[in-house]
Design a protein around this motif. Structure first.
Motif, PDB file in Angstrom:
ATOM      1  N   ALA A   1       4.510   3.631  -3.986  1.00 48.44           N
ATOM      2  CA  ALA A   1       3.560   4.209  -4.292  1.00 48.44           C
ATOM      3  C   ALA A   1       2.279   4.600  -3.736  1.00 48.44           C
ATOM      4  N   ASP A   2       1.879   5.702  -3.515  1.00 50.18           N
ATOM      5  CA  ASP A   2       0.596   5.897  -2.710  1.00 50.18           C
ATOM      6  C   ASP A   2      -0.547   5.302  -3.644  1.00 50.18           C
ATOM      7  N   PRO A   3      -1.436   4.644  -2.816  1.00 49.11           N
ATOM      8  CA  PRO A   3      -2.427   3.834  -3.453  1.00 49.11           C
ATOM      9  C   PRO A   3      -3.325   4.577  -4.290  1.00 49.11           C
ATOM     10  N   ASN A   4      -3.539   5.563  -4.315  1.00 49.29           N
ATOM     11  CA  ASN A   4      -4.119   6.503  -5.375  1.00 49.29           C
ATOM     12  C   ASN A   4      -3.228   6.709  -6.691  1.00 49.29           C
ATOM     13  N   ALA A   5      -2.053   6.796  -6.525  1.00 50.14           N
ATOM     14  CA  ALA A   5      -0.926   6.718  -7.788  1.00 50.14           C
ATOM     15  C   ALA A   5      -1.019   5.430  -8.170  1.00 50.14           C
ATOM     16  N   CYS A   6      -1.315   4.357  -7.623  1.00 50.30           N
ATOM     17  CA  CYS A   6      -1.452   3.004  -8.211  1.00 50.30           C
ATOM     18  C   CYS A   6      -2.724   2.794  -8.907  1.00 50.30           C
ATOM     19  N   GLN A   7      -3.633   3.352  -8.619  1.00 49.83           N
ATOM     20  CA  GLN A   7      -4.965   3.418  -9.479  1.00 49.83           C
ATOM     21  C   GLN A   7      -5.079   4.568 -10.620  1.00 49.83           C
ATOM     22  N   PHE A   8      -4.716   5.636 -10.264  1.00 50.45           N
ATOM     23  CA  PHE A   8      -4.941   6.650 -11.243  1.00 50.45           C
ATOM     24  C   PHE A   8      -3.760   7.314 -12.176  1.00 50.45           C
ATOM     25  N   LEU A   9      -2.422   6.686 -11.681  1.00 44.91           N
ATOM     26  CA  LEU A   9      -1.107   7.566 -12.531  1.00 44.91           C
ATOM     27  C   LEU A   9      -0.470   6.316 -12.899  1.00 44.91           C
TER      28      LEU A   9
ATOM     29  N   THR B   1       4.824  -1.449  -4.225  1.00 48.33           N
ATOM     30  CA  THR B   1       4.426  -1.578  -2.881  1.00 48.33           C
ATOM     31  C   THR B   1       3.855  -0.232  -2.441  1.00 48.33           C
ATOM     32  N   PRO B   2       2.669  -0.330  -2.163  1.00 46.69           N
ATOM     33  CA  PRO B   2       1.731   0.917  -1.610  1.00 46.69           C
ATOM     34  C   PRO B   2       2.097   1.216  -0.368  1.00 46.69           C
ATOM     35  N   ALA B   3       2.287   2.748  -0.255  1.00 49.02           N
ATOM     36  CA  ALA B   3       3.006   3.587   0.883  1.00 49.02           C
ATOM     37  C   ALA B   3       2.408   4.764   0.959  1.00 49.02           C
ATOM     38  N   SER B   4       2.223   5.075   2.141  1.00 49.52           N
ATOM     39  CA  SER B   4       2.293   6.572   2.178  1.00 49.52           C
ATOM     40  C   SER B   4       3.477   7.460   1.687  1.00 49.52           C
ATOM     41  N   SER B   5       3.631   8.919   2.209  1.00 52.38           N
ATOM     42  CA  SER B   5       4.794   9.674   1.754  1.00 52.38           C
ATOM     43  C   SER B   5       5.803   9.351   2.728  1.00 52.38           C
ATOM     44  N   LEU B   6       5.453   9.284   4.006  1.00 52.79           N
ATOM     45  CA  LEU B   6       6.265   8.956   5.102  1.00 52.79           C
ATOM     46  C   LEU B   6       6.929   7.362   4.845  1.00 52.79           C
ATOM     47  N   ALA B   7       5.909   6.734   4.627  1.00 53.73           N
ATOM     48  CA  ALA B   7       6.529   5.160   4.511  1.00 53.73           C
ATOM     49  C   ALA B   7       7.618   5.099   3.251  1.00 53.73           C
ATOM     50  N   ALA B   8       7.089   5.684   2.230  1.00 52.65           N
ATOM     51  CA  ALA B   8       7.908   5.826   0.887  1.00 52.65           C
ATOM     52  C   ALA B   8       9.477   6.306   1.272  1.00 52.65           C
ATOM     53  N   VAL B   9       9.567   7.238   2.004  1.00 58.02           N
ATOM     54  CA  VAL B   9      10.786   7.803   2.613  1.00 58.02           C
ATOM     55  C   VAL B   9      11.563   6.818   3.235  1.00 58.02           C
ATOM     56  N   ASP B  10      11.095   5.850   4.258  1.00 60.56           N
ATOM     57  CA  ASP B  10      11.793   4.943   4.827  1.00 60.56           C
ATOM     58  C   ASP B  10      12.235   3.869   3.813  1.00 60.56           C
ATOM     59  N   PHE B  11      11.459   3.820   2.960  1.00 60.38           N
ATOM     60  CA  PHE B  11      11.907   2.330   1.837  1.00 60.38           C
ATOM     61  C   PHE B  11      12.893   2.977   1.344  1.00 60.38           C
ATOM     62  N   LEU B  12      12.961   4.057   0.756  1.00 60.27           N
ATOM     63  CA  LEU B  12      14.115   4.602  -0.296  1.00 60.27           C
ATOM     64  C   LEU B  12      15.463   4.332   0.730  1.00 60.27           C
ATOM     65  N   ARG B  13      15.265   5.125   2.037  1.00 57.41           N
ATOM     66  CA  ARG B  13      16.510   5.128   2.975  1.00 57.41           C
ATOM     67  C   ARG B  13      16.850   3.626   3.424  1.00 57.41           C
ATOM     68  N   GLU B  14      16.101   2.651   3.477  1.00 57.13           N
ATOM     69  CA  GLU B  14      16.361   1.182   3.672  1.00 57.13           C
ATOM     70  C   GLU B  14      16.909   0.438   2.611  1.00 57.13           C
ATOM     71  N   LYS B  15      16.687   1.377   1.382  1.00 59.25           N
ATOM     72  CA  LYS B  15      17.086   0.602   0.111  1.00 59.25           C
ATOM     73  C   LYS B  15      16.208  -0.725  -0.276  1.00 59.25           C
TER      74      LYS B  15
END
Length: 316
Positions: A101-109, A129-143
């Motif tokens: 999740a984006d750090p702001n999502a961790c705080q507000f959402l 795991t705090p992550a930018s949009s690009l990093a989150a895509v990598d986390f998903l693809r790496e499972k």
């Protein structure tokens, strides 16, 4: 042994060993007699030893077959017990949920969503795991993550699905003492006079803002690049610079609010927040419930914040 034992072959062998007949074994496990014969022959070939002695239509165990029968029964029983345990866990929503999740999502959402999720699925653990949009895509693809809550990536791979939860408008955020607050507008010629508080350089938010102003022939003077909405809010409220923030983060009805929202220009800058998941996955019960909670809670949360209502991270 060239390969692992095929469970279907082992099941066929045990059925023959217990019934003494290929035909009766076929009836028990709902296979034809030739299919049972082929399964047992393949198992013998794989193990490299004869398991059954065939006399007419009857079959008796060899020494190796007797050893395999005892061990095979235990293996099938353990497999059945494991299957039942896993299915029970799925029914109860046990297991774990890995979030990015984006750090702001961790705080507000996310706090409000996870509070409801925890009440419904107390047996399900979760990690973030705090992550930018690009990093989150990598986390998903790496499972290494199951679901991500981020702003829509500027570049979305075909293997990743984005589901929008809400759309936000980015605005200037200035203190009530700032000259722009009087008329609630930012004269284009004034942009070069002030320093700006932006998201971190290299983030998709930074790139989105930079593109917006570059398209209009403007280059902002940057005072600081900050990693959170709250940090920009506080500094802008103290009059240290002009922030660029989501409109919902500046409630318009709260009397104590120290910030004023100013449109960026005639053409708004909007972006979408949502959920990233990997296409082709089959989410379990707990994950499906989490996604549904996000759909129902997050949009309402943003509406409340825009009205100056309860914060996403407020407790009861």
């Amino acid at each position: 042994m060239e390969a692992d034992i095929d469970w279907r072959q082992l099941r066929a062998f045990i059925a023959v060993a217990e019934s003494g007949s290929f035909t009766q074994a076929g009836r028990r496990i709902r296979l034809s007699q030739p299919a049972v014969s082929r399964a047992v022959a393949a198992l013998e070939k794989q193990l490299g030893v004869p398991l059954l002695e065939r006399v007419g239509r009857r079959a008796s165990l060899t020494g190796a077959g007797q050893k395999l029968l005892a061990r095979g029964r235990r293996l099938l029983a353990e497999t059945a017990a494991l299957r039942e345990e896993l299915q029970a866990s799925e029914r109860l929503g046990a297991g774990s949920l890995r979030l990015a999740a984006d750090p702001n999502a961790c705080q507000f959402l996310l706090p409000a969503v996870l509070r409801e999720f925890k009440e419904s699925f107390p047996a399900c653990g979760w990690t973030i795991t705090p992550a930018s949009s690009l990093a989150a895509v990598d986390f998903l693809r790496e499972k290494s993550a199951d679901v991500a809550m981020v702003t829509r990536p500027l570049r979305l791979p075909a293997s990743v699905r984005f589901e929008r939860l809400f759309e936000e408008e980015l605005v200037f955020a200035v203190s009530r003492s700032h000259p722009w607050s009087l008329n609630r507008r930012a004269p284009p010629g004034d942009l070069e006079r002030y320093a700006f508080l932006l998201p971190e350089k290299g983030s998709e938010s930074y790139e989105l803002i930079e593109r917006y102003f570059a398209k209009r022939g403007r280059r902002l003077k940057i005072l600081a690049e900050l990693g959170s909405v709250e940090a920009i809010r506080v500094m802008a409220a103290y009059g240290l610079g002009v922030g660029i923030l989501p409109r919902w983060s500046i409630p318009g009805t709260a009397e104590e609010e120290k910030l004023v929202a100013i449109p960026l220009g005639r053409n708004p800058l909007r972006r979408s927040w949502g959920l990233l998941t990997l296409k082709g996955r089959h989410p379990g019960l707990a994950e499906r419930a989490f996604l549904e909670l996000c759909r129902s809670i997050v949009p309402q949360l943003i509406r409340e914040k825009a009205r100056g209502g309860p914060s996403a991270s407020d407790g009861d």
